[in-house]
Design a protein around this motif. Structure first.
Motif, mmCIF file in Angstrom:
data_model
loop_
_atom_site.group_PDB
_atom_site.id
_atom_site.type_symbol
_atom_site.label_atom_id
_atom_site.label_comp_id
_atom_site.label_asym_id
_atom_site.label_seq_id
_atom_site.Cartn_x
_atom_site.Cartn_y
_atom_site.Cartn_z
ATOM 1 N N ASP A 15 0.839 -1.179 0.000
ATOM 2 C CA ASP A 15 0.000 0.000 0.000
ATOM 3 C C ASP A 15 0.881 1.239 0.000
ATOM 4 O OD1 ASP A 15 0.997 0.055 2.579
ATOM 5 O OD2 ASP A 15 -0.909 -0.456 3.524
ATOM 6 N N ILE A 16 0.300 2.383 0.306
ATOM 7 C CA ILE A 16 1.052 3.636 0.249
ATOM 8 C C ILE A 16 2.275 3.607 1.176
ATOM 9 C CG2 ILE A 16 -0.349 4.828 1.974
ATOM 10 C CD1 ILE A 16 -0.070 7.347 0.098
ATOM 11 N N ALA A 19 5.117 1.723 -0.650
ATOM 12 C CA ALA A 19 5.512 2.165 -1.989
ATOM 13 C C ALA A 19 6.965 2.624 -2.067
ATOM 14 C CB ALA A 19 4.575 3.262 -2.482
ATOM 15 N N SER A 20 7.400 3.449 -1.147
ATOM 16 C CA SER A 20 8.778 3.954 -1.205
ATOM 17 C C SER A 20 9.812 2.851 -0.974
ATOM 18 C CB SER A 20 8.962 5.090 -0.195
ATOM 19 O OG SER A 20 10.274 5.600 -0.285
ATOM 20 N N ASP A 47 -2.503 -1.853 -3.690
ATOM 21 C CA ASP A 47 -3.309 -0.684 -4.039
ATOM 22 C C ASP A 47 -2.675 0.071 -5.201
ATOM 23 O OD1 ASP A 47 -1.282 0.961 -3.040
ATOM 24 O OD2 ASP A 47 -2.455 1.738 -1.363
ATOM 25 N N THR A 49 -0.990 2.806 -5.387
ATOM 26 C CA THR A 49 0.382 3.305 -5.250
ATOM 27 C C THR A 49 1.393 2.211 -5.565
ATOM 28 O OG1 THR A 49 0.334 2.912 -2.859
ATOM 29 C CG2 THR A 49 -0.136 5.149 -3.611
ATOM 30 N N ASN A 52 1.440 1.762 -9.334
ATOM 31 C CA ASN A 52 2.228 2.846 -9.909
ATOM 32 C C ASN A 52 3.727 2.586 -9.735
ATOM 33 O OD1 ASN A 52 2.404 5.480 -11.180
ATOM 34 N ND2 ASN A 52 3.054 6.235 -9.182
ATOM 35 N N THR A 53 4.104 2.064 -8.590
ATOM 36 C CA THR A 53 5.507 1.740 -8.327
ATOM 37 C C THR A 53 5.995 0.676 -9.294
ATOM 38 O OG1 THR A 53 5.239 2.322 -5.993
ATOM 39 C CG2 THR A 53 7.139 0.942 -6.566
#
Length: 97
Positions: A15-16, A19-20, A47, A49, A52-53
Motif C-alpha cells: 500500500d502507500i 511504496a517507497s 493498491d 500506489t 504505480n511503483t
C-alpha cells in the motif's frame, strides 16, 4: 540473485506505506541484474500506489535495457492487475497472462 538475475519475493500488504521501500528495492535490483523477476505470490493486498511503483520500475528497467516482470501473481493481486490492464505489461514474456 542467480545466474545474474534477481528475484524479488514480496509478501504482506503493498500500500502507500510500502511504496517507497518497494521502489528502493526494485531500483536496487534493476541496477544489479539484467533480468528482474518480482514474485508477489505472498502479497495479500495491493493498491494503486504499488501498481504505480511497479509501472514506474518497469519503465526505468526498460529504459536501461533490463527486463522486469511479475511472476506468480495470484488471488487479489492477479485480479487487480487484470482489472487495471497492467498484467500484460508486467507479465513475463511468453507467459499466460
Amino acid at each position: 540473485m542467480s545466474d545474474g538475475n534477481a528475484v524479488v519475493a514480496l509478501f504482506g500488504e503493498l500500500d502507500i506505506a510500502a511504496a517507497s521501500p518497494l521502489a528502493d528495492v526494485l531500483q536496487a535490483a534493476i541496477a544489479r541484474a539484467p533480468r528482474v523477476q518480482v514474485d508477489p505470490a505472498r502479497v495479500s493486498f495491493i493498491d494503486a500506489t504499488a501498481l504505480n511503483t511497479f509501472v514506474n520500475a518497469h519503465g526505468r528497467a526498460t529504459g536501461t535495457g533490463v527486463s522486469l516482470a511479475l511472476v506468480n501473481p495470484t488471488g487479489h493481486v492477479r485480479r487487480v492487475l487484470s482489472i487495471t490492464g497492467i498484467l500484460p505489461l508486467l507479465a513475463e514474456p511468453d507467459s499466460d497472462s
